[in-house]
Design an enzyme around this catalytic site. Structure first.
Site, mmCIF file in Angstrom:
data_model
loop_
_atom_site.group_PDB
_atom_site.id
_atom_site.type_symbol
_atom_site.label_atom_id
_atom_site.label_comp_id
_atom_site.label_asym_id
_atom_site.label_seq_id
_atom_site.Cartn_x
_atom_site.Cartn_y
_atom_site.Cartn_z
ATOM 1 C CB SER A 42 -0.912 -0.118 1.228
ATOM 2 O OG SER A 42 -1.061 1.030 1.929
ATOM 3 C CG HIS A 159 -1.697 -4.798 4.559
ATOM 4 N ND1 HIS A 159 -1.227 -3.905 5.481
ATOM 5 C CD2 HIS A 159 -1.046 -4.518 3.410
ATOM 6 C CE1 HIS A 159 -0.338 -3.109 4.910
ATOM 7 N NE2 HIS A 159 -0.214 -3.454 3.655
ATOM 8 C CD GLN A 167 -2.650 -0.619 4.756
ATOM 9 O OE1 GLN A 167 -2.809 -0.386 3.558
ATOM 10 N NE2 GLN A 167 -1.589 -0.193 5.403
ATOM 11 C CD GLU A 168 -1.172 -0.877 9.099
ATOM 12 O OE1 GLU A 168 -0.769 -0.268 10.103
ATOM 13 O OE2 GLU A 168 -0.502 -1.014 8.070
ATOM 14 C CD GLU A 209 1.390 -4.456 8.201
ATOM 15 O OE1 GLU A 209 0.889 -3.977 9.248
ATOM 16 O OE2 GLU A 209 1.911 -3.778 7.321
ATOM 17 C CG ASP A 246 -2.348 2.926 7.925
ATOM 18 O OD1 ASP A 246 -2.907 3.888 7.344
ATOM 19 O OD2 ASP A 246 -1.313 2.372 7.496
ATOM 20 C CD GLU A 289 -0.012 4.776 9.360
ATOM 21 O OE1 GLU A 289 0.054 4.263 10.503
ATOM 22 O OE2 GLU A 289 0.565 4.280 8.368
ATOM 23 C CG ASP A 316 2.643 5.372 5.562
ATOM 24 O OD1 ASP A 316 3.759 5.580 5.051
ATOM 25 O OD2 ASP A 316 2.120 4.231 5.559
ATOM 26 C CE LYS A 341 5.250 2.305 6.121
ATOM 27 N NZ LYS A 341 4.098 2.389 5.207
ATOM 28 C CG HIS A 369 6.201 -3.477 9.870
ATOM 29 N ND1 HIS A 369 5.544 -4.653 10.081
ATOM 30 C CD2 HIS A 369 5.217 -2.528 9.795
ATOM 31 C CE1 HIS A 369 4.253 -4.439 10.127
ATOM 32 N NE2 HIS A 369 4.016 -3.166 9.966
ATOM 33 N NE ARG A 370 6.386 -0.020 3.314
ATOM 34 C CZ ARG A 370 6.309 0.895 2.332
ATOM 35 N NH1 ARG A 370 7.371 1.624 2.028
ATOM 36 N NH2 ARG A 370 5.192 1.105 1.670
ATOM 37 C CB SER A 371 2.522 -5.137 4.175
ATOM 38 O OG SER A 371 2.790 -4.593 2.907
ATOM 39 C CE LYS A 392 2.368 1.321 10.584
ATOM 40 N NZ LYS A 392 1.245 1.548 9.657
#
Ligand code: PGA
Ligand code: ZN
Length: 418
Positions: A42, A159, A167-168, A209, A246, A289, A316, A341, A369-371, A392
């Site tokens: 993403s 994700h 997303q999160e 994740e 997020d 986010e 982000d 990131k 991190h990244r997915s 995160k």
């Protein structure tokens, strides 16, 4: 500083079964560093270029042989036998060698892999743990501490399994004790979410994740599950454990409108801000986010003006760890928090520079991190070294996520906190 003996790159796999890059840097004094590069799905449009082969006969075009070749041929040839005083010197050399503003030539993945591996080798050569070396690089003279973990418990959007728009869905234990105790709280809530979802017959699987990707009807349902699970763990939502989102709004923004399951018709920015305001007054989000799409600067400022006093509005995709976008956001008061990131910008030292900019603006820092991840724990040391407020790293589950939380446990021990 010891000379670089050799840099070596190779294609490996990430947690999503896509190719990524591993880099080894060996110095003349025998010190070495090994790093691997994460990969997002993403992604913000203005991120530095992740170079993939585009050869459809291998890994559906996602191979990383070109990036590995750039490390082994172009970069190794240019830097082997040379000495660099610091990561900053090497990074500046690599940026010049690439010659493009977005690292399109050598690939931000190739450049970051070298930058991280070299930083690890220098730390070893200096006989410093990586987090202390990063603290030195970032002029962080404060007492080191472990950031508050942002656990991504429920995965939706790009994700997840396709039925949640956001997303999160995050939970963050309040900082009352050690990181070890925050991790314990996170794990207990994670296991309780699993139990509650099974009870409802809503468990689908876990997402990219490590958070659950359940069959629920609305985004609100997911927040309700978090609240229920926190309460079932004898903790008070928003007091002992805070909530965050997020939204990753880019992923459901089409033709100027935001479309989510919770509303029967698409919303324009004004309506969506009203929706987010109501959501926030119900759940008292600590972190919000990417609530809006990445180029709607004006509405980001409006939203931050409205909610920013009590909620950290985190950029982000808006900022992509890019100094020019951060300058614009500071000037326009677009947000008051940032996701950091390293692979969005492509070198360790540019990432540190963005942390400093954000810190000077009094923003909250959330190193992420990244997915698509690997078992590299660089990012954990980085978060401690730069003094990040939050970290995160996904759910407290799955090896590539847990390895980073476990690294925090080790650092906490070394710092003598437990
Ligand atoms: P990504 O998602 O790594 O897939 O880009 C993470 C995020 O949006 O924070
Ligand atoms: Zn994000």
């Amino acid at each position: 500083m010891p000379k670089i003996n050799r840099i070596f790159g190779r294609e490996i796999l990430d947690s999503r079964s896509n190719p990524t890059l591993e880099v080894i840097a060996i110095l003349e004094d025998g010190s070495f560093g090994m790093s691997s590069v994460p990969s997002g799905t993403s992604t913000g449009t203005s991120e530095a270029v992740e170079l993939r082969d585009g050869d459809n006969t291998r890994y559906f075009g996602k191979g990383m042989l070109k990036a590995a070749g750039n490390v082994n041929n172009v970069i190794n040839k240019a830097i082997a036998g040379q000495s660099f005083n610091s990561t900053l010197d090497l990074d500046q050399f690599l940026i010049r060698l690439d010659g493009t503003p977005n690292k399109a030539n050598l690939g931000a993945n190739a450049i970051l892999g070298v930058s991280m591996a070299f930083t690890k080798a220098l730390a070893l050569s200096s006989k410093l743990p990586l987090y202390k070396y990063i603290a030195m690089l970032s002029d962080n003279k404060n007492k080191l501490f472990i950031p508050i973990p942002v656990f991504n418990m429920i995965n939706g959007g790009k994700h997840g399994a396709g039925n949640l728009d956001f997303q999160e869905f995050h939970v963050m234990p309040s900082r009352k004790g050690t990181f070890a105790s925050m991790l314990e709280t996170g794990v207990e809530i994670y296991q309780t979410i699993k139990k509650l979802l099974s009870r409802r017959g809503a468990i689908h699987s876990v997402g990219d994740e490590g958070g659950f990707a359940p069959n629920l009807f609305t985004n609100l349902d997911a927040l309700e599950i978090l609240v229920e699970s926190i309460t079932e763990c004898h903790k008070k939502p928003t007091v002992d454990v805070e909530l965050g989102l997020d939204v990753a709004a880019n992923s459901f923004f089409n033709d100027g409108k935001y479309t989510i399951k919770d509303r029967s018709s698409p919303m324009d920015a004004g309506d969506f801000i009203d929706y987010l305001r109501d959501l926030n007054s119900q759940y008292h989000l600590r972190l919000l986010e990417d609530p809006l799409t990445e180029d709607d600067w004006k509405n980001w400022s409006n939203l931050t003006q409205e909610l920013g006093a009590n909620t950290t509005i985190v950029g982000d995709d808006l900022l992509v760890t890019n100094k020019d976008r951060v300058v614009k956001a500071i000037n326009e008061k677009s947000c008051n928090g940032i996701i950091i990131k390293p692979n969005q910008i492509g070198t360790v030292s540019e990432t540190i520079a963005v942390v400093k900019q954000a810190r000077a603006a009094n923003w909250k820092i959330n190193v992420s991190h990244r997915s698509g991840e690997t078992v590299d724990t660089f990012i954990a040391d980085f978060a401690v070294g730069v003094g990040s407020d939050y970290a995160k790293f996904g759910a407290p589950a799955r090896g590539e996520r847990v390895v980073k939380y476990n690294r925090f446990l080790a650092i906490e021990n070394e710092l003598g906190i437990v």
